[in-house]
Design an enzyme around this catalytic site. Structure first.
Site, short mmCIF file in Angstrom:
data_model
loop_
_atom_site.label_atom_id
_atom_site.label_comp_id
_atom_site.label_asym_id
_atom_site.label_seq_id
_atom_site.Cartn_x
_atom_site.Cartn_y
_atom_site.Cartn_z
N LYS A 180 0.85 -1.20 0.00
CA LYS A 180 0.00 0.00 0.00
C LYS A 180 0.88 1.24 0.00
O LYS A 180 1.52 1.57 0.98
CB LYS A 180 -0.90 0.04 1.24
N GLY A 233 7.32 4.51 8.10
CA GLY A 233 6.54 5.73 8.28
C GLY A 233 6.78 6.31 9.66
O GLY A 233 7.82 6.05 10.28
N GLU A 236 4.33 7.43 15.28
CA GLU A 236 2.95 7.42 15.76
C GLU A 236 2.15 6.32 15.06
O GLU A 236 1.48 5.50 15.70
CB GLU A 236 2.32 8.82 15.50
N GLY A 238 3.37 3.81 13.43
CA GLY A 238 4.01 2.54 13.74
C GLY A 238 3.44 1.93 15.02
O GLY A 238 3.19 0.73 15.09
N GLU A 255 10.05 0.61 10.35
CA GLU A 255 11.09 1.64 10.12
C GLU A 255 10.42 2.97 10.41
O GLU A 255 9.59 3.43 9.61
CB GLU A 255 11.54 1.63 8.66
N CYS A 289 13.59 10.14 6.87
CA CYS A 289 13.54 9.72 8.27
C CYS A 289 14.91 9.77 8.95
O CYS A 289 15.01 10.10 10.12
CB CYS A 289 12.94 8.33 8.38
N GLU A 390 10.16 15.08 15.45
CA GLU A 390 10.50 14.97 14.03
C GLU A 390 9.66 15.98 13.24
O GLU A 390 8.43 15.98 13.34
CB GLU A 390 10.22 13.55 13.55
#
Ligand SMILES: NC(=O)c1ccc[n+]([C@@H]2O[C@H](COP(=O)([O-])OP(=O)(O)OC[C@H]3O[C@@H](n4cnc5c(N)ncnc54)[C@H](O)[C@@H]3O)[C@@H](O)[C@H]2O)c1
Length: 886
Positions: A180, A233, A236, A238, A255, A289, A390
């Site tokens: 996705k 991604g 949060e 995750g 990740e 990231c 972040e």
């Protein structure tokens, strides 16, 4: 406008709902494509297709090499699409064309690399040479298998790259996948799906469904047919994925976010460091990231560094992403632009100074684009939210530090641990710092460098598991341990024995790697043996008593020029420190073969020396059961007593000061290579030692005969040993120079050694080990004193075997009831001992009553007791035995 559909079960299809959404060019704000919008029904259809494909074996059942061929074809299709991919990726995600143009090349290479690695290097099947369980002999191996249906959920910053990672790893390892892409950037993954179809990847193996994560994410992360989720991604999301996956206990790799520290040391090449910090932060507008968004700068160079970085940031050209001159494109969408603006305001409120940027960038004619200037915050404290959270945009925090220790502390003061950098002219210093950072990747004098075979992933809240490289590919497999017992027979199965009242284990394994040379003058073979074993520098191990008996000179002479040293400082019941001392001498003299001349103490020392010399370190490092996987330093043994049998066994028994008892090295690779049974070497053995060491051999024979592990091979050896001892011991005691008796006793010791190597020993040994440890009673004497009592203790559990022993001991059992015949064996041993002057009571060998208080507990815990014919578990019973022989 271009139309994109969902890719499910090998076909491009509309969404079940018929809905679509538009993908926007972030550089202009204009829609560029219409994309089918997947919902829960489409997610289910894709999962079902992936499940069917996986279970059919059409992909998982191929060999890795067959899959590699398909991946090469897939890579070729990607290569054909390079130009289209570059432009689409650039327009869809806002990546500058200078970057986006590489994905066709990098992606096709990645597919080829993963396929090749899986086909040629990945350990799909691995033998386990030793299971680490002495009770489970047999074959064990590891088989790695595909995990099943994988879901890949990927972010919008590197849509194609991430799609290659997830699809490439999953299918190279034999899985199927539902991918996705992010709803802001769906196009790249759908082009990759076209290539998969064109390359003939079987239907259902790769499925791509675009749509909002909120809608279909739940289906993907909770569906029982999904085995693994690989998510890239925010931290949060995750967390939410991990929670959703918990109900069906899916394997999850994550990740997630980062706030990585890029540490600039005061000795850094400042221009390199400025470029590293600039690239480390502003690469793809900071929407990366692993960006080095906290630049930690040594206070001594802080001002100069900040000044230079500001100059360079202001030079960066912000422009439309397809313009080859642009170095910074737009942010991905309006939401991200708003987030960046919010954080820049927050940083100012927190007291950080905007040194560069701090506002939107205008690009002529593209008012609808989401452009923001590269922004530097100076005077940042690590505790500020802009330094802890972040931002995912072109915003960097520059933080001053004093000394390496503070740099490390600041770098580690974060919930994240994804990556980081160190810039220094000294690699040693950079490495010292890098090792202390709790993070998944550290770059030295570089940033953002990736490789297909270099693992990537996070410490702390930056993720779970790794992607890429061996570690990443392994995450896409399951481990299956395969076990085959050495014999498929419940009676030979140690573990199943726990449920059985019959403790007998008829397991047969007979390994005799030792070449035995017996007889008068057999010493003369030693030179040839050294040559045969490929050695040149022999060290003799012995003890003072043996040396004093004049037994060493003939060995030195026979070794001739191979003789290279001697170590004779070995006490009775040797210890690990003695082994270490002998090893030190052997290392100093460049020794490549050990010749042990003596009793069990010397030979056991020799075994441990061979292991330690071969593998390095100290003797204590090698105290282990069945751990070696190759031959050790060659070992020739010349036994000089009437019997430990150590010359043919796989055991070394050595005292450990720190463990407070005797410890064992047990391994077939420590069995000596050659045993020379030359009776000349036992002629000097005094009568006392002749008897006690012969009773050690007698104990081996009786205990292996009656052990729960005995078998016909063992029994034959044991009975012959008993017979030979009975026939020859009185003669050898009466006339120490009777060579024939001496030779037969040596053969008895060796034969008894073979017997217990097959079938282990029992309670008499457990009790004797304890006496050696607590009261320093020599091993042979202790064995002899307790043996008759233990034989009587076992009488009802080994009646037939003890009756056979009685016969071998010369008792005529014809008229006796079985139990009486068995008891007669114990009596016969006692008579033999008395006739030969063996001590009969523990107090004769210096044992005190107080010293015996703890002995039963130690004896029960001794491994030898495990194999005793009668189960040993009640300390009172053992105390009673000690009392009987006290
Ligand atoms: N690895 C095995 O398979 C195995 C089996 C049984 C016992 N062991 C171990 O062996 C050790 C006992 O060995 P051991 O009973 O042979 O005694 P030992 O090696 O301790 O020797 C006993 C004494 O006999 C002297 N001696 C040996 N041969 C001589 C000779 N020909 N002339 C004059 N003096 C001589 C020695 O100098 C020493 O003082 C114990 O530590 C025991 O745990 C090992």
């Amino acid at each position: 406008m271009e139309q994109y559909k969902l890719f499910i079960d090998g076909e491009f299809v509309d969404a079940a709902s018929g809905e679509t959404f538009e993908s926007i060019d972030p550089g202009s704000g204009m829609p560029i494509a219409q994309v089918a919008k997947a919902g829960a029904a489409d997610a289910e259809a894709a999962i079902d297709a992936a499940r069917r494909a996986f279970d059919s074996g059409i992909w998982s059942g191929l060999t890795p090499a067959q899959r590699a061929d398909k991946l090469n074809a897939f890579a070729d299709q990607i290569t054909q699409q390079t130009l289209r991919m570059a432009i689409t990726e650039s327009m869809d995600s806002g990546q500058i064309i200078g970057l986006a143009k590489y994905w066709g090349m990098l992606g096709s290479q990645m597919l080829r690399n993963f396929g090749h690695y899986a086909a040629t290097r990945f350990p799909w099947q691995e033998e386990i040479p030793y299971a680490g369980n002495v009770f489970a002999p047999g074959r064990d191996y590891i088989r790695r298998e595909p995990i099943g249906v994988c879901v890949g959920i990927i972010p919008w910053n590197f849509p194609m790259s991430m799609a290659f990672w997830k699809i490439g790893q999953a299918i190279a390892m034999g899985n199927t996948i539902v991918l996705k892409p992010a709803s802001s950037t769906p196009l790249g993954a759908l082009i990759i799906a076209e290539a998969a179809k064109a390359a003939g990847i079987p239907k259902g193996v790769v499925n791509v469904i675009a749509g909002p994560g909120g809608d279909i994410g739940h289906t993907l992360c909770t569906h029982p047919s999904v085995d693994k989720i690989a998510f890239t991604g925010s931290t949060e999301v995750g967390r939410q994925i991990m929670k959703m996956a918990a109900d069906t206990v899916k394997k999850v790799t994550l990740e997630l976010g980062g706030k990585s520290a890029n540490i600039i040391c005061e000795d850094a090449d400042i221009d390199l460091a400025v470029e590293g910090a600039l690239f480390g932060t502003f690469f793809h507008q900071g929407q990366v990231c692993e960006s080095g968004t906290r630049v930690l700068v040594a206070s001594k160079i802080y001002d100069e560094f900040l000044d230079k970085m500001k100059g360079r940031a202001e030079q960066l050209r912000v422009g439309y992403q397809l313009d080859p001159a642009s170095q910074q494109g737009p942010l991905v969408n309006a939401t991200q632009l708003a987030t960046v603006e919010r954080y820049v305001r927050l940083g100012q409120e927190e007291g950080a100074q905007v040194v560069a940027g701090g506002r939107r960038a205008e690009v002529a004619g593209l008012d609808g684009g989401f452009y923001y200037k590269p922004t530097i915050f100076g005077g940042v404290k690590n505790s500020m939210r802009v330094a802890q959270e972040e931002i995912f945009g072109p915003v960097v925090c520059v933080i001053k530090y004093d000394g390496e220790e503070e740099a490390v502390a600041l770098a580690n003061d974060s919930i994240y641990g994804l990556a980081g950098g160190v810039f220094s002219r000294s690699n040693a210093r950079a490495e010292r710092i890098a090792r202390q950072i709790k993070t998944g990747t550290m770059w030295v004098n570089n940033y953002h460098s990736f490789g297909d075979f270099c693992p990537f992933g996070g410490y702390k809240q930056s993720g779970v598991g790794r992607e890429l490289g061996h570690a990443g590919l392994a995450e896409y497999t399951q481990i299956k341990r395969m076990h085959f017992p050495a014999s498929a027979d419940h009676k030979s199965n140690f573990t199943m024995k726990l449920f059985s009242d019959d403790p007998k284990v008829p397991f047969v394994q007979y390994i005799t790697p030792t070449l035995v040379l017996a007889g008068h003058g057999s010493l003369s073979s030693i030179y040839r043996e050294v040559v045969r074993l490929g050695s040149r520098r022999a060290m003799i191990l012995t003890d003072a008593g043996v040396r004093k008996a004049g037994l060493i000179e003939p060995v030195q002479e026979a070794l001739a020029e191979f003789y290279a040293g001697i170590f004779d400082d070995i006490s009775q019941d040797t210890d690990l420190a003695t082994v270490d001392a002998a090893v030190a001498l052997a290392r100093e003299k460049g020794i490549d073969i050990i010749v042990s001349v003596g009793g069990g103490s010397v030979i056991d020392t020799g075994k441990a020396v061979c292991v330690t010399l071969k593998n390095g370190g100290k003797a204590d490092d090698h105290v282990a059961l069945m751990r070696l996987s190759e031959p050790q330093i060659p070992h020739i043994v010349i036994p000089t007593t009437s019997g430990t049998g150590s010359e043919v066994t796989n055991v070394a028994v050595i005292k450990s000061g720190s463990a407070g008892r005797k410890v064992y090295i047990i391994d077939n690779y420590i069995t000596p290579n050659t045993a020379i049974l030359d009776p000349q070497f036992t002629l000097t053995l005094p009568p006392g030692l002749t008897v006690t060491t012969a009773l050690d051999a007698m104990t081996h024979a009786v205990e292996s005969l009656t052990s729960t592990m005995s078998n016909p091979i063992c029994d034959g050896h044991a009975l012959q040993a008993i017979r030979l001892i009975r026939q020859n011991l009185p003669t050898a005691v009466a006339d120490g120079r009777d060579e024939q008796a001496r030779g037969n006793l040596q053969i008895a010791a060796t034969t008894a050694g073979w017997a217990f190597n097959i079938a282990q020993v029992g309670l008499a040994h457990a009790m004797a080990h304890t006496l050696g440890m607590l009261c320093n009673v020599p091993h042979g004497a202790a064995c002899g004193i307790v043996l008759p009592a233990v034989m009587r203790y076992n009488v009802d559990h080994a009646t037939d075997k003890l009756a056979l022993a009685a016969q071998a001991l010369g008792v005529s059992i014809g008229a006796l009831a079985p139990r009486d015949a068995a008891m007669a064996a114990a009596d016969a041993v006692e008579q033999l001992m008395k006739a030969c002057g063996h001590p009969m009571r523990l107090k004769e060998v210096g044992v005190t009553e107080e010293a015996l208080a703890m002995a039963p507990f130690h004896a029960i815990a001794d491994a030898a007791a495990l194999f005793n014919a009668r189960p040993v578990s009640d300390p009172n019973e053992i105390a009673e035995l000690y009392k009987q022989v006290f």
